[in-house]
Design a protein around this motif. Structure first.
Motif, short mmCIF file in Angstrom:
data_model
loop_
_atom_site.label_atom_id
_atom_site.label_comp_id
_atom_site.label_asym_id
_atom_site.label_seq_id
_atom_site.Cartn_x
_atom_site.Cartn_y
_atom_site.Cartn_z
N ALA A 379 91.60 76.39 78.57
CA ALA A 379 90.57 76.83 77.64
C ALA A 379 90.20 75.76 76.62
CB ALA A 379 91.03 78.10 76.91
N VAL A 380 91.17 75.01 76.17
CA VAL A 380 90.91 73.94 75.20
C VAL A 380 90.04 72.85 75.83
CG1 VAL A 380 91.96 72.11 73.79
CG2 VAL A 380 92.97 74.40 73.84
N GLY A 381 90.32 72.52 77.08
CA GLY A 381 89.50 71.53 77.78
C GLY A 381 88.06 72.00 77.92
N ALA A 382 87.87 73.30 78.18
CA ALA A 382 86.53 73.85 78.29
C ALA A 382 85.81 73.80 76.95
CB ALA A 382 86.59 75.29 78.80
N ALA A 383 86.54 74.08 75.86
CA ALA A 383 85.93 74.05 74.53
C ALA A 383 85.53 72.63 74.14
CB ALA A 383 86.91 74.62 73.51
N PHE A 384 86.39 71.66 74.41
CA PHE A 384 86.08 70.26 74.10
C PHE A 384 84.85 69.80 74.89
CE2 PHE A 384 86.69 65.71 75.18
CZ PHE A 384 86.58 65.19 73.90
N THR A 385 84.81 70.17 76.15
CA THR A 385 83.66 69.82 76.99
C THR A 385 82.38 70.46 76.47
OG1 THR A 385 85.02 69.55 78.97
CG2 THR A 385 82.70 70.03 79.31
N SER A 386 82.46 71.72 76.07
CA SER A 386 81.28 72.41 75.55
C SER A 386 80.74 71.71 74.31
CB SER A 386 81.61 73.87 75.22
OG SER A 386 81.87 74.59 76.40
N THR A 387 81.62 71.29 73.43
CA THR A 387 81.17 70.60 72.22
C THR A 387 80.44 69.30 72.55
OG1 THR A 387 82.57 71.48 70.46
CG2 THR A 387 82.08 69.16 70.35
N LEU A 388 80.97 68.53 73.50
CA LEU A 388 80.29 67.29 73.90
C LEU A 388 78.93 67.59 74.53
CD1 LEU A 388 83.19 65.13 75.40
CD2 LEU A 388 82.17 64.99 73.13
N SER A 389 78.87 68.61 75.37
CA SER A 389 77.62 68.98 76.03
C SER A 389 76.59 69.49 75.01
CB SER A 389 77.88 70.06 77.08
OG SER A 389 76.68 70.59 77.60
N TYR A 390 77.03 70.39 74.12
CA TYR A 390 76.12 70.91 73.10
C TYR A 390 75.59 69.80 72.21
CZ TYR A 390 78.21 75.52 74.20
OH TYR A 390 78.65 76.66 74.83
N SER A 391 76.47 68.88 71.85
CA SER A 391 76.07 67.78 70.96
C SER A 391 75.03 66.89 71.64
CB SER A 391 77.30 66.95 70.57
OG SER A 391 78.26 67.73 69.89
N LEU A 392 75.28 66.56 72.90
CA LEU A 392 74.32 65.73 73.64
C LEU A 392 72.97 66.44 73.74
CD1 LEU A 392 73.63 63.26 75.37
CD2 LEU A 392 74.48 64.53 77.37
N GLY A 393 72.98 67.73 74.09
CA GLY A 393 71.74 68.49 74.21
C GLY A 393 70.97 68.56 72.90
N GLY A 394 71.68 68.81 71.81
CA GLY A 394 71.04 68.91 70.51
C GLY A 394 70.42 67.61 70.05
N ILE A 395 71.15 66.52 70.23
CA ILE A 395 70.66 65.21 69.78
C ILE A 395 69.47 64.74 70.63
CG2 ILE A 395 71.28 62.77 69.58
CD1 ILE A 395 74.12 63.74 68.84
N LEU A 396 69.58 64.90 71.95
CA LEU A 396 68.47 64.52 72.82
C LEU A 396 67.20 65.31 72.48
CD1 LEU A 396 70.11 64.15 76.36
CD2 LEU A 396 69.20 62.33 74.90
N PHE A 397 67.37 66.61 72.26
CA PHE A 397 66.21 67.44 71.97
C PHE A 397 65.57 67.04 70.65
CE2 PHE A 397 63.75 71.12 70.74
CZ PHE A 397 63.19 71.53 71.95
N LEU A 398 66.39 66.67 69.68
CA LEU A 398 65.88 66.24 68.38
C LEU A 398 64.94 65.06 68.52
CD1 LEU A 398 65.89 66.21 65.26
CD2 LEU A 398 67.95 64.78 65.39
N TYR A 399 65.35 64.04 69.26
CA TYR A 399 64.52 62.85 69.44
C TYR A 399 63.24 63.18 70.22
CZ TYR A 399 67.91 59.58 67.49
OH TYR A 399 68.73 58.89 66.63
#
Length: 435
Positions: A379-399
């Motif tokens: 579960a911790v691995g899934a949470a860490f992965t989700s944070t990286l994915s969410y962060s990438l999606g948010g930053i890309l969308f911002l630009y």
């Protein structure tokens, strides 16, 4: 967009989202304490396919119908008739597809009754989703909100009766999931009298518009929701039900934080379909984003500082590992807020494909890292992965949003006194009472 109108809609949506959070958390607490981590994992894994596929099966009809009504391209009666025809087709397609997904892809041996109970809510949930688009297109925010929170209330009550008092455990929880959308459908049919719009006469132009625009929304929503749920699917294959149960309760609170931008997003989308000056409207959306970031950022800090205590109080000691899951999710939840709010502006313009530019790369990263990390870290691995994915999606969308609207990133995040002007009437009232 008059400020008084925004405040009125905001108050209406806020009460709706508040009710959804209270009743949703209440249901989550009951399921956690009466079923334990493993059965929580079973429910989460079992419902992931209906929940995920219904996003695509809905074919984006709610948003496309709202856009078509809001933009004045078709009359409301014509759209209602088209929506019902689309519902009949999509229901058959969705039910068959979800059965295949559960039967062949779910990692578990489920009784036929359990599979039936998992699939049975889909036709009613689809109907509620379709009909709510009529309210959204007419900017009837209060009516739209009822379709959002009433099923949550019914689900909570049904869970109390069937799980707590009747002791039906897993079956009781699934029956409750069925009763909520079914009763909401009965209420909507009675109120809107949509049965009179059932017709074999096909308006090809309308259905073509619903499905062409709706398909774009559907594909976009599918990719977005895969980012939220692909971790559960991969955990079902590579981990176990206990880890899924721990992950589900660690992520539930962070997901409720997203009700804040969704609260604002409902207003943004409904008004976006009618907006005339796009730049002025987009600037207003960035203002809503800044407010959302402050509120969600504060919520993330509170959840991070009290993670273990909050999990213990809500779900019990069996779910204490969920606290670490929640901690790892917080940064990603905050950054994805950028996408949650700004994407409603693009959706309101009828540009659902725009989100794919950022969400497809984020989904790819999510899948690869989940496959690598879940077998070892659960579960911790899934949470860490989700944070990286969410962060990438948010930053890309911002630009991408900045480039599309011509609003600089500095301007998007530039706080001003005007951002908090909606508080002035309340501050004035307080001063008058004190003075």
């Amino acid at each position: 967009m008059p400020l008084a109108s925004v405040v009125k809609d905001l108050a209406s949506v806020a009460s709706s989202k508040g009710a959804m959070i209270v009743f949703g958390l209440g249901k989550a607490m009951i399921i956690a304490r009466y079923l334990g981590p493993e059965l929580n994992g079973v429910i989460t894994a079992l419902l992931v396919y209906p929940t995920l596929f219904m996003t695509f099966g809905a074919l984006g009809v709610r948003k496309s119908s709202a856009f078509l009504i809001g933009s004045g391209q078709f009359g409301e009666e014509d759209v209602k008739a088209g929506v019902l025809q689309a519902w009949l087709v999509s229901t058959l397609f969705s039910v068959v597809s979800i059965f295949i997904l559960i039967y062949y892809l779910s990692n578990g041996s489920h009784q036929p009754l359990i599979i039936f109970l998992a699939i049975a809510p889909v036709p009613f949930s689809l109907l509620n989703t379709y009909l709510s688009g009529i309210y959204l297109g007419n900017n009837q925010i209060a009516e739209y909100n009822k379709v959002e929170w009433v099923p949550t209330f019914i689900l909570f009550l049904a869970t109390v009766v069937l799980v707590v008092f009747a002791g039906l455990s897993l079956k009781g929880a699934l029956i409750a999931e069925l009763l909520a959308p079914f009763l909401m459908s009965v209420l909507l049919i009675s109120r809107m009298r949509v049965q009179k719009y059932l017709s074999l006469r096909i308006n090809r132009q309308l259905l073509g518009s619903l499905f062409s625009l709706g398909m774009a929304f559907a594909v976009s929503l599918l990719v977005i929701n895969l980012n939220y749920r692909v971790d559960v699917i991969i955990m079902d294959w590579l981990s176990n039900k206990f880890e899924i149960g721990i992950y589900s309760k660690g992520s539930v609170l962070s997901q409720y934080l997203w009700q804040i931008p969704m609260l604002l997003g409902t207003i943004v989308f409904a008004r976006g379909a009618r907006a005339t000056d796009r730049r002025v409207f987009s600037l207003k959306v960035t203002q809503l984003l800044r407010i959302s970031l402050l509120i969600i950022g504060s919520g993330c800090v509170v959840l991070a500082l009290g993670a273990r205590l909050i999990i213990m109080i809500l779900f019990g000691s069996e779910f204490l590992p969920s606290a670490e899951v929640m901690l790892w999710l917080m940064p990603g939840v905050l950054l994805l807020t950028i996408f949650k709010v700004l994407n409603m502006d693009m959706g309101g313009q009828g540009k659902p494909w725009f989100a794919l530019k950022s969400m497809v790369p984020a989904l790819g990263l999510n899948i690869v890292l989940n496959i690598l990390l879940i077998p070892r870290y659960g579960a911790v691995g899934a949470a860490f992965t989700s944070t990286l994915s969410y962060s990438l999606g948010g930053i890309l969308f911002l630009y991408q949003y900045s480039s599309a609207t011509g609003i600089s990133i500095r301007e998007i995040f530039a706080y001003s006194r005007e951002d908090f002007a909606f508080l002035d009437p309340y501050i004035k009232k307080i001063k008058n009472r004190l003075g």
